[in-house]
Design a protein around this motif. Structure first.
Motif, short mmCIF file in Angstrom:
data_model
loop_
_atom_site.label_atom_id
_atom_site.label_comp_id
_atom_site.label_asym_id
_atom_site.label_seq_id
_atom_site.Cartn_x
_atom_site.Cartn_y
_atom_site.Cartn_z
N GLN A 5 5.25 7.67 2.29
CA GLN A 5 5.70 6.58 1.33
C GLN A 5 6.12 5.49 1.93
O GLN A 5 5.51 4.54 1.88
N TYR A 6 7.41 5.72 3.03
CA TYR A 6 8.18 4.91 3.83
C TYR A 6 6.45 4.04 4.69
O TYR A 6 6.82 2.45 4.85
N ASN A 8 3.41 3.62 3.89
CA ASN A 8 2.87 2.57 2.89
C ASN A 8 3.39 1.96 2.51
O ASN A 8 1.89 0.67 2.51
N HIS A 9 5.09 2.10 2.28
CA HIS A 9 5.40 0.81 1.75
C HIS A 9 6.70 0.59 1.78
O HIS A 9 8.14 0.44 1.03
#
Length: 64
Positions: A5-6, A8-9
């Motif tokens: 997640q980090y 990707n965003h």
């Protein structure tokens, strides 16, 4: 999962990369002192049937 997640965003994580907290090593509802663990009975919580159940179990095991 957090790392993906980090990656990707990263804009969503204003404090930097997230770090997952480790779970506690021991979790207890009613912690038992070493003395209570030694005797098998707690002075904090009263279980009047505990001694009777233990005696019944010991009798069952010794007669088997």
């Amino acid at each position: 999962m957090l790392d993906a997640q980090y990656r990707n965003h990263p804009e969503r994580f204003v404090k930097g990369a997230p770090v997952a907290a480790r779970p506690p090593e021991v979790v207890t509802v009613n912690p038992v002192s070493p003395e209570e663990a030694e005797t098998g009975e707690s002075m904090v919580v009263n279980f009047p049937t505990l001694s009777a159940a233990r005696a019944r179990t010991e009798n069952t095991l010794s007669s088997a």
